[in-house]
Design a protein around this motif. Sequence first.
Motif, PDB file in Angstrom:
ATOM      1  N   TYR A  71      -7.681 -39.134 -38.650  1.00  0.00           N
ATOM      2  CA  TYR A  71      -7.909 -38.820 -37.242  1.00  0.00           C
ATOM      3  C   TYR A  71      -9.376 -38.506 -36.935  1.00  0.00           C
ATOM      4  CZ  TYR A  71      -7.937 -34.283 -39.488  1.00  0.00           C
ATOM      5  OH  TYR A  71      -8.234 -33.259 -40.340  1.00  0.00           O
ATOM      6  N   CYS A  72     -10.202 -38.391 -37.973  1.00  0.00           N
ATOM      7  CA  CYS A  72     -11.515 -37.756 -37.797  1.00  0.00           C
ATOM      8  C   CYS A  72     -12.627 -38.765 -37.541  1.00  0.00           C
ATOM      9  CB  CYS A  72     -11.841 -36.940 -39.052  1.00  0.00           C
ATOM     10  SG  CYS A  72     -13.420 -36.081 -38.936  1.00  0.00           S
ATOM     11  N   ARG A  84      -4.091 -36.422 -44.554  1.00  0.00           N
ATOM     12  CA  ARG A  84      -4.779 -35.197 -44.962  1.00  0.00           C
ATOM     13  C   ARG A  84      -4.200 -34.757 -46.298  1.00  0.00           C
ATOM     14  NH1 ARG A  84      -9.032 -31.785 -42.968  1.00  0.00           N
ATOM     15  NH2 ARG A  84      -8.692 -29.863 -44.073  1.00  0.00           N
ATOM     16  N   CYS A 103     -17.824 -36.059 -47.167  1.00  0.00           N
ATOM     17  CA  CYS A 103     -16.411 -35.700 -47.344  1.00  0.00           C
ATOM     18  C   CYS A 103     -15.882 -36.446 -48.560  1.00  0.00           C
ATOM     19  CB  CYS A 103     -15.586 -36.092 -46.120  1.00  0.00           C
ATOM     20  SG  CYS A 103     -15.780 -34.924 -44.753  1.00  0.00           S
ATOM     21  N   ASN A 158     -13.401 -27.124 -46.771  1.00  0.00           N
ATOM     22  CA  ASN A 158     -12.083 -27.714 -46.967  1.00  0.00           C
ATOM     23  C   ASN A 158     -11.443 -26.937 -48.118  1.00  0.00           C
ATOM     24  OD1 ASN A 158      -9.946 -29.360 -48.012  1.00  0.00           O
ATOM     25  ND2 ASN A 158     -10.784 -31.062 -46.827  1.00  0.00           N
ATOM     26  N   CYS A 204     -10.193 -38.235 -43.365  1.00  0.00           N
ATOM     27  CA  CYS A 204      -8.897 -37.985 -42.736  1.00  0.00           C
ATOM     28  C   CYS A 204      -8.719 -39.025 -41.613  1.00  0.00           C
ATOM     29  CB  CYS A 204      -8.834 -36.575 -42.169  1.00  0.00           C
ATOM     30  SG  CYS A 204      -9.205 -35.315 -43.410  1.00  0.00           S
ATOM     31  N   GLY A 263     -18.136 -32.896 -41.519  1.00  0.00           N
ATOM     32  CA  GLY A 263     -18.268 -32.987 -42.948  1.00  0.00           C
ATOM     33  C   GLY A 263     -17.634 -31.797 -43.685  1.00  0.00           C
ATOM     34  N   THR A 264     -17.908 -31.777 -44.950  1.00  0.00           N
ATOM     35  CA  THR A 264     -17.324 -30.764 -45.825  1.00  0.00           C
ATOM     36  C   THR A 264     -18.417 -30.029 -46.578  1.00  0.00           C
ATOM     37  OG1 THR A 264     -15.377 -32.182 -46.065  1.00  0.00           O
ATOM     38  CG2 THR A 264     -15.595 -30.381 -47.628  1.00  0.00           C
TER      39      THR A 264
HETATM   40  S1  SF4 Z   1     -12.363 -33.278 -44.323  1.00  0.00           S
HETATM   41 FE1  SF4 Z   1     -12.872 -32.474 -42.231  1.00  0.00          FE
HETATM   42  S2  SF4 Z   1     -14.790 -33.530 -41.619  1.00  0.00           S
HETATM   43 FE2  SF4 Z   1     -13.950 -34.617 -43.440  1.00  0.00          FE
HETATM   44  S3  SF4 Z   1     -12.825 -36.322 -42.580  1.00  0.00           S
HETATM   45 FE3  SF4 Z   1     -11.358 -34.619 -42.838  1.00  0.00          FE
HETATM   46  S4  SF4 Z   1     -11.400 -33.439 -40.859  1.00  0.00           S
HETATM   47 FE4  SF4 Z   1     -13.164 -34.844 -40.873  1.00  0.00          FE
END
Ligand code: SF4
Length: 435
Positions: A76-77, A196, A70, A159, A74, A125-126
Amino acid sequence: MPPARVRVRPLHQSAICVRSRLPTFGCWDNAHVAVLPVGDPVPPEGTLPAAALEGVGKAPFGVYVHVPFCATRCGYCDFNTYTPGELGSASSPSTWLDAVRRELTLAAHVLGEPVSADTVFVGGGTPSLLGAAGLAAVLDAIRGSLGLAPGAEVTTEANPESTSPEFFAGIAAAGYTRVSLGMQSVAPHVLAVLDRVHTPGRPVAAAAQARAAGIGQVSLDLMYGTPGETHDDLAASLDAVLAAGVDHVSAYALVVEAGTALARRVARGELPGPDDDVLAERYEQIDTALSAAGLGWYEVSNWATSAESRCRHNLGYWAGGNWWGAGPGAHSHVGGVRWWNVKHPARYAAALQAGCSPAAGREVLSPAEQHTERVMLGLRLADGLPLDVLDTSGHAAADRAVTNGLATVTPGDRLVLTRCGRLLADIVVRDLLVS
Ligand code: SF4
Ligand SMILES: C[S@@+](CC[C@H](N)C(=O)[O-])C[C@H]1O[C@@H](n2cnc3c(N)ncnc32)[C@H](O)[C@@H]1O
């Protein structure tokens, strides 16, 4: 208003297997590659038991590929994903891709008979950070190992910030048929609480670009219940989702995961945790808006415009299907045997480079465990749970759920949750299993 106990978690591939075991590793040499995965219990021949392989080829087979990268984390993730700063030089997309190719080759050997993928899901992930060329290489690796069935559903998560018209054109040309975009909210203050980063309007524009590029199925992810999010904020997000004209929406209640920046802020008292009553109201708001716009629920957290727009890959998880999960931390399930890979990308790649299994452990589900999963996952589906899988006490619990307005029984004798029942799904499941 129904009693509020909503805890609608996102379906994430790595959340499917919940128990952990001590890591065990197996190695193979190039002449004897069919010895994976090992774990607990290890079958004497070191490969999947014949009984587990029996159903392979007779039912749809899924391939999941986990992309552990990523751009930023974020708040919360807690998914198994890493920013460049966290990884340093320990791993890179190219060492990851090389390792995934090796694991897919291994999968073809372990499964024995040629098994082509009916569904592919590249998640993270992304995955969009790999670019169209990287995602094309992943699909080529699947074609070159297990194979891709005609008409396969091929999804990638993305994303919106790492997408463009060229990206979508590239993945469409490579064979991707479906894209799932993380949007979460349109409200700037909600996105700020979530840590985010989004360019205003980017998720909706990305959905339009995906469709224009010929991607037939486009989904947006929403999150609700973020501290500070109002009814009107969510209404604005729903309006934007509907204006985007997508054929699929996933909506997840915010879960404050231990170890995340969000959890630390909640623990320090800087932010309140999500409120159950608010979550229940928001779920009803989402279901009302999406249903009115022609998106019907087909799983507790998922809505689609038609049966064809449902995510076939995720339906495979919920129906207890077979799939191979490649990549760091990915989970697999074949015929009642489940295993999971080591989580760190560097350890994952090192194991495969050394000719060793990336599996950290495995378990064989007992018939009772398989029954629990069938009830737990089946009841989350709008198609419902066949009543004939329940024993006498389960039937009594099903009657109670109907009497309490939590479920209905279809003419085909399937138990289907009402909207109120969906908010209390965990309680209904417990009653069906424990009584
Ligand atoms: S971009 Fe998606 S997978 Fe990466 S940290 Fe944020 S929510 Fe999590
Ligand atoms: C892998 S991400 C989607 C793709 C991409 N990484 C992105 O975020 O845009 C999968 C989804 O899981 C959801 N999710 C992640 N952590 C969550 C949490 N703690 N609570 C609720 N939903 C969560 C988000 O909606 C996110 O879009």
